[in-house]
Design a protein around this motif. Structure first.
Motif, short mmCIF file in Angstrom:
data_model
loop_
_atom_site.label_atom_id
_atom_site.label_comp_id
_atom_site.label_asym_id
_atom_site.label_seq_id
_atom_site.Cartn_x
_atom_site.Cartn_y
_atom_site.Cartn_z
N CYS A 110 0.83 -1.20 0.00
CA CYS A 110 0.00 0.00 0.00
C CYS A 110 0.87 1.25 0.00
O CYS A 110 1.86 1.34 0.71
CB CYS A 110 -0.89 -0.01 1.24
SG CYS A 110 -1.93 1.46 1.35
N ARG A 111 0.49 2.23 -0.82
CA ARG A 111 1.32 3.43 -0.90
C ARG A 111 1.25 4.27 0.38
O ARG A 111 2.04 5.19 0.55
CB ARG A 111 0.96 4.27 -2.12
CG ARG A 111 -0.41 4.91 -2.06
CD ARG A 111 -0.48 6.01 -3.10
NE ARG A 111 -0.60 5.46 -4.45
CZ ARG A 111 -0.66 6.22 -5.55
NH1 ARG A 111 -0.57 7.52 -5.44
NH2 ARG A 111 -0.82 5.66 -6.72
N PHE A 112 0.32 3.93 1.29
CA PHE A 112 0.23 4.68 2.55
C PHE A 112 1.00 4.03 3.70
O PHE A 112 1.07 4.58 4.78
CB PHE A 112 -1.25 4.90 2.93
CG PHE A 112 -1.99 5.69 1.90
CD1 PHE A 112 -1.66 7.02 1.66
CD2 PHE A 112 -3.01 5.11 1.13
CE1 PHE A 112 -2.33 7.76 0.70
CE2 PHE A 112 -3.68 5.84 0.17
CZ PHE A 112 -3.34 7.16 -0.05
N SER A 170 -4.67 3.34 5.69
CA SER A 170 -4.59 2.41 4.56
C SER A 170 -5.82 1.52 4.57
O SER A 170 -6.14 0.90 5.59
CB SER A 170 -3.33 1.54 4.70
OG SER A 170 -3.45 0.38 3.90
N CYS A 177 -6.14 -0.77 2.05
CA CYS A 177 -5.75 -1.96 1.30
C CYS A 177 -6.04 -3.20 2.14
O CYS A 177 -5.91 -3.13 3.35
CB CYS A 177 -4.26 -1.91 0.94
SG CYS A 177 -3.92 -1.04 -0.60
N CYS A 185 -8.45 1.95 -2.10
CA CYS A 185 -7.44 2.60 -1.26
C CYS A 185 -6.41 3.33 -2.10
O CYS A 185 -6.26 4.54 -2.00
CB CYS A 185 -6.77 1.58 -0.36
SG CYS A 185 -5.34 2.24 0.54
N CYS A 186 -5.69 2.57 -2.91
CA CYS A 186 -4.61 3.22 -3.66
C CYS A 186 -4.36 2.56 -5.01
O CYS A 186 -3.40 2.88 -5.68
CB CYS A 186 -3.33 3.26 -2.83
SG CYS A 186 -2.75 1.63 -2.32
ZN LIG Z 1 -3.50 1.17 -0.16
#
Ligand SMILES: [Zn+2]
Length: 484
Positions: free
Chosen positions: A348-350, A415, A417, A422-423
């Motif tokens: 996840c990018r977060f 996040s 995900c 989410c992303c």
């Molecule tokens: Zn994510």
């Protein structure tokens, strides 16, 4: 005692050499011809008293009869064929066993034996498809999760090895590592002509560990390499029987090396003190032992749960956001594909592991709290540049954050995900704008490489390796306690 087939053949060999028939020998031994025939064919084991009588009649000693070598080259081939046909890889084929008759030429027999040798070599070779390799990797990760990534037997061996050379605290020096190698009869030799496919080579016959020159950057890497080679001897590793076995041996060897570089006997008190001070930090642990951040983080995963009572997750992520290595026993699973494999999946990018890449200053760890569907976690991430950008993250459930430095961080991310909203899913406007109007070629990631089935060890070119060993075999003896 030699096996029955060899024994029978040796008796027949001496009998025919003496020009005796089966009847003549059985008469001389006062035993039935049929009995003797069974013995010569390896179908019956003679009592020792009878063996003595046979030996006397043939004018040889009992030990002559019991020697393990086949009496002739032809017998050796026939024995090898018999054994190969009794082996599992041949029986698996469901083919009938072939009895070598007298009329079968040596050439035919040699060809058959050659085929069996190749069949056996292929069966034992650590061949694995990428799919099998990924599965073996996943299985091992799950097994290690079951035992909290802690291997007490190897811990004890490493403690003992370090105590033997009188090392008590701090970084292991190159010299101490050389001493540890000597204790198991190995000398460390630096060489700049290692096979391209190998990082280190052990010549067990001459007791030598070959590693790259000491002058290359990354002293920690060399100490670890040398200790991993020592581990082959200490842990009594043999040629791996398959890819899973290869992976396990590799894990045990790196575990041993890490447990020597950061021994339980001193690392646990060090970490316990940090916990009492509510200031556990991987960078302190790293600096105390002079190892890489990754090595310190991984070592922390060994000791955290069983010795400090802290559950945790670890993830190494490449600059493109893909997982290069992960471990978890705190309920925050790394991204998984359908087979349960995590290498190459995108995090996840977060998560802290990726947010850390966005920072301008990267000399210190990046700290953040991450709200996830599995709960809130505190994470500490260190970024680095090797051949590529990467980040190393250690995270713990919120309740455990109180033991860690950096817990006052104001950074908080959310996040959702694995929920794609989410992303992963582009914003609606963007999807409409570009769907059907774009094309991109995917980057091939290194994790997709199959373990190369060249030889005994995945990725190692046997020919190169054996040529290297041969070219060094006659080197003069190695002076002891040379520096690593
Ligand atoms: Zn994510």
């Amino acid at each position: 005692m030699a096996n029955l087939s060899t024994l029978g053949r040796r008796i027949r060999f001496y009998r025919t050499r003496n020009g005796m028939t089966l009847d003549q020998l059985s008469a001389a031994c006062d035993t039935a011809t049929s009995q003797l025939s069974l013995i010569e064919n390896g179908k019956r084991e003679p009592r020792l008293s009878l063996l003595g009588v046979i030996a006397e009649a043939l004018g040889v000693s009992v030990s002559d009869l019991l020697r393990e070598e086949a009496p002739t080259g032809r017998d050796a081939l026939e024995i090898e064929l018999e054994r190969a046909q009794e082996g599992p890889s041949y029986r698996e084929l469901g083919l009938p066993a072939l009895r070598p008759s007298k009329s079968m030429s040596d050439e035919t027999l040699r060809t058959l034996v050659g085929l069996h040798r190749e069949l056996d070599r292929r069966a034992r070779q650590a061949i694995a498809t990428p799919e099998q390799a990924r599965r073996a990797n996943t299985d091992l990760r799950l097994q290690m999760r079951e035992i909290d990534n802690y291997l007490p037997e190897i811990e004890a061996l490493a403690d003992e090895a370090v105590a033997t050379v009188g090392h008590t605290a701090g970084a292991l020096t190159h010299r101490t590592v050389a001493e540890m190698a000597e204790h198991v009869g190995l000398s460390i030799v630096h060489t700049d002509d290692l096979p391209h496919s190998a990082r280190a080579v052990v010549d067990m016959e001459h007791g030598r560990i070959y590693i790259p020159p000491a002058s290359i950057p990354g002293g920690h890497g060399l100490r670890s390499l040398a200790l991993q080679a020592v581990a082959q001897t200490v842990l009594e590793h043999r040629e791996p029987v398959d890819y899973a076995d290869f992976l396990r041996q590799r894990l045990e060897a790196s575990y041993y090396a890490a447990a020597c570089l950061m021994p339980r006997s001193s690392a646990v008190p060090f970490l316990e003190e940090a916990k009492r001070d509510r200031a556990i930090a991987i960078d302190d642990f790293r600096d105390a032992y002079g190892v890489t951040h990754e090595a310190a983080a991984l070592r922390f995963t060994n000791l955290a749960t069983q010795r400090l009572g802290i559950r945790l997750h670890y993830v190494r992520v490449a600059g493109d956001g893909t997982v290069a290595g992960a471990y978890e026993n705190d309920g925050l699973p790394p991204p998984l594909d359908a087979t349960g494999s995590t290498e190459g999946e995108v995090v996840c990018r977060f998560w802290s592991a990726r947010r850390a890449f966005a920072r301008k200053t990267r000399t210190t760890e990046h700290y953040q709290y991450t709200d996830t569907p599995a709960g809130t976690f505190f994470e500490a991430t260190q970024t680095g540049i090797g051949s590529d950008e990467y980040s190393i993250t250690v995270g713990v459930p919120y309740a455990e954050s109180k033991w860690f430095r950096g817990r006052q961080t104001p950074v908080h991310e959310t996040s959702k995900c694995p929920d794609v909203s989410c992303c992963r899913r582009p914003a609606d406007g963007l999807a409409e704008r570009w769907t059907g109007r774009s094309w991109a070629s995917p980057r091939v990631r290194p994790y997709l490489f199959a373990p190369l089935p060249h030889g005994t060890y995945p990725g190692i070119d046997d020919r190169e390796l054996h040529e290297f060993l041969q070219s060094h075999a006659d080197d003069s003896p190695i002076p002891s306690n040379g520096a690593v």
